[in-house]
Design a protein around this motif. Structure first.
Motif, PDB file in Angstrom:
ATOM      1  N   PHE A   4       0.801  -1.220   0.000  1.00  0.00           N
ATOM      2  CA  PHE A   4       0.000   0.000   0.000  1.00  0.00           C
ATOM      3  C   PHE A   4       0.839   1.277   0.000  1.00  0.00           C
ATOM      4  O   PHE A   4       0.436   2.281  -0.594  1.00  0.00           O
ATOM      5  N   PHE A   5       1.987   1.260   0.677  1.00  0.00           N
ATOM      6  CA  PHE A   5       2.730   2.502   0.887  1.00  0.00           C
ATOM      7  C   PHE A   5       4.111   2.519   0.252  1.00  0.00           C
ATOM      8  O   PHE A   5       4.791   3.542   0.302  1.00  0.00           O
ATOM      9  N   GLY A   6       4.557   1.381  -0.314  1.00  0.00           N
ATOM     10  CA  GLY A   6       5.919   1.328  -0.829  1.00  0.00           C
ATOM     11  C   GLY A   6       6.905   1.019   0.286  1.00  0.00           C
ATOM     12  O   GLY A   6       6.551   0.420   1.309  1.00  0.00           O
ATOM     13  N   LEU A   7       8.144   1.454   0.122  1.00  0.00           N
ATOM     14  CA  LEU A   7       9.202   1.118   1.074  1.00  0.00           C
ATOM     15  C   LEU A   7       8.900   1.644   2.471  1.00  0.00           C
ATOM     16  O   LEU A   7       9.204   0.991   3.475  1.00  0.00           O
ATOM     17  N   ILE A   8       8.289   2.829   2.567  1.00  0.00           N
ATOM     18  CA  ILE A   8       7.962   3.404   3.875  1.00  0.00           C
ATOM     19  C   ILE A   8       6.937   2.544   4.602  1.00  0.00           C
ATOM     20  O   ILE A   8       6.770   2.633   5.816  1.00  0.00           O
ATOM     21  N   LEU A  50       7.249  -0.419   5.371  1.00  0.00           N
ATOM     22  CA  LEU A  50       7.946  -1.248   6.355  1.00  0.00           C
ATOM     23  C   LEU A  50       7.796  -0.667   7.756  1.00  0.00           C
ATOM     24  O   LEU A  50       7.935  -1.394   8.754  1.00  0.00           O
ATOM     25  N   ILE A  51       7.532   0.631   7.840  1.00  0.00           N
ATOM     26  CA  ILE A  51       7.281   1.277   9.124  1.00  0.00           C
ATOM     27  C   ILE A  51       5.781   1.430   9.361  1.00  0.00           C
ATOM     28  O   ILE A  51       5.277   1.129  10.446  1.00  0.00           O
ATOM     29  N   TYR A  52       5.053   1.869   8.315  1.00  0.00           N
ATOM     30  CA  TYR A  52       3.620   2.098   8.468  1.00  0.00           C
ATOM     31  C   TYR A  52       2.874   0.809   8.824  1.00  0.00           C
ATOM     32  O   TYR A  52       1.968   0.820   9.668  1.00  0.00           O
ATOM     33  N   GLY A  53       3.209  -0.298   8.156  1.00  0.00           N
ATOM     34  CA  GLY A  53       2.485  -1.555   8.367  1.00  0.00           C
ATOM     35  C   GLY A  53       2.511  -2.021   9.819  1.00  0.00           C
ATOM     36  O   GLY A  53       1.451  -2.179  10.440  1.00  0.00           O
TER      37      GLY A  53
END
Length: 361
Positions: free
Chosen positions: A324-328, A330-333
């Motif tokens: 959903f968010f791309g590489l970032i 990895l933190i948002y999830g």
């Protein structure tokens, strides 16, 4: 009663207006939200250093915040510049070697390998394709090798553009980080005052956000660095440019399920086909035993213990976050999953009597 109804009506108007205004503000900052989130997360990581500096220089908050941002710049940007320069140099040498290999018989050597001959014979006999000939493969690979230099130029231009974008976002993040560090106490107090939760619930929610933010950064990025470092050593020992391919393996480690195998499996096959069987076996064993174990042990170890999240939940939070968010992501999830778990726990405690009655009815 009329006064009470009037007050309630005013409250609804205020809430709707506040939501509309907040949404409008979000639209304004949406292009920069990733930089703001990263500034918030890095402020959590940098705060122990910032707090120590504040004890040494207690009456100069602006200078201390500037000094903390300067330290972060030296920690991140300076090493990245050296690494990026070395990657470009090794990538250039690698592209020249590929061109030389492709135009001086390397392709034909691979096509003459007994396993490749058997694979082509099997494909032509049993698969519903048109006949694949070694000459066609050699021609396609030769065309790719010839155009590889032009492709490298375009890729380098894109990397340069991405690097420029990265620097702009980095300095924007530093700007936000300066104020987050300087006004940390005021910001936390304001958040506590606005949240309609008890102090203990606020503590749990804020502590969980802090813990998961740190573990997501440590779990994802430290694992990528460790895998890139270990993979780079293995690739270097096997005869490949270590820094270049180690960096590529570091980026590949962010991809769920496939990970670093996206790099080392083709490299192993290449070594095997050109006759370096010993180094092919070494690289495969090294990447499975060393590089793979880093991902299987280090990442779950760094990311466990957050809101009761087990390995399966961590996996899906990372997978969905990237989707959903791309590489970032990895933190948002993990952050979204962890906050949801905390809110469920708060809900279970506040409605415990009702839920118990439902269970017994």
């Amino acid at each position: 009663m009329p006064n009470k109804a009037k007050i309630t009506s005013n409250h609804w108007v205020l809430v709707v207006a506040l939501i509309a205004a907040a949404f409008a503000c979000y639209l304004l900052i949406a292009p920069y939200v990733n930089s703001i989130v990263m500034a918030f997360i890095i402020s959590l990581l940098m705060f122990p250093i910032h707090e120590w500096l504040e004890t040494k220089i207690p009456k100069h908050r602006n200078f201390v915040s500037f000094l903390s941002c300067l330290i972060l710049t030296f920690i991140i940007v300076i090493p990245l510049l050296f690494v990026f320069t070395a990657i470009v140099q090794q990538g250039s040498v690698f592209s020249q070697n590929v061109y030389q290999w492709g135009t001086h018989g390397g392709i034909q050597t691979v096509l003459d390998h007994p396993l490749v001959v058997k694979a082509l014979a099997f494909a032509n006999s049993y698969l519903p394709f048109e006949e694949i000939t070694p000459q066609e493969i050699a021609q396609k690979v030769g065309q790719f090798a010839t155009s590889f230099g032009a492709n490298i130029v375009s890729i380098s231009a894109k990397i340069l553009g991405d690097a420029t974008s990265f620097l702009m976002n980095f300095f924007l993040m530093l700007f936000v980080l300066f104020f987050l560090l300087r006004d940390h106490d005021k910001i936390i107090s304001s958040i506590r005052h606005i949240l309609p939760l008890s102090r203990s619930q606020e503590d749990r929610l804020l502590n969980e956000i802090e813990q998961v933010s740190k573990s997501a950064v440590m779990g994802s990025f430290l694992t990528a660095i460790a895998q890139g470092f270990a993979g780079g050593i293995g690739m270097w020992l096997a005869g490949f440019p270590g820094l270049f391919w180690g960096t590529m393996m570091g980026f590949a480690s962010f991809i769920p399920v496939v990970g670093t195998a996206l790099i080392w499996i083709p490299a192993t096959i290449y070594l095997f086909l050109i006759g370096d069987t010993t180094w092919a076996i070494f690289l495969a064993v090294w990447c499975i035993a060393i590089v793979g174990s880093i991902d299987n042990i280090l990442r779950p170890l760094l990311m466990q213990g957050s809101a009761g999240m087990n390995t399966l939940m961590i996996f899906f939070s990372l997978l969905g976050g990237i989707q959903f968010f791309g590489l970032i992501g990895l933190i948002y999830g993990p952050l979204i999953f962890a906050v949801t778990m905390v809110l469920f726990n708060i809900y279970e405690e506040d409605f415990k009597g009702f839920l118990d009655r439902q269970d017994n009815s």
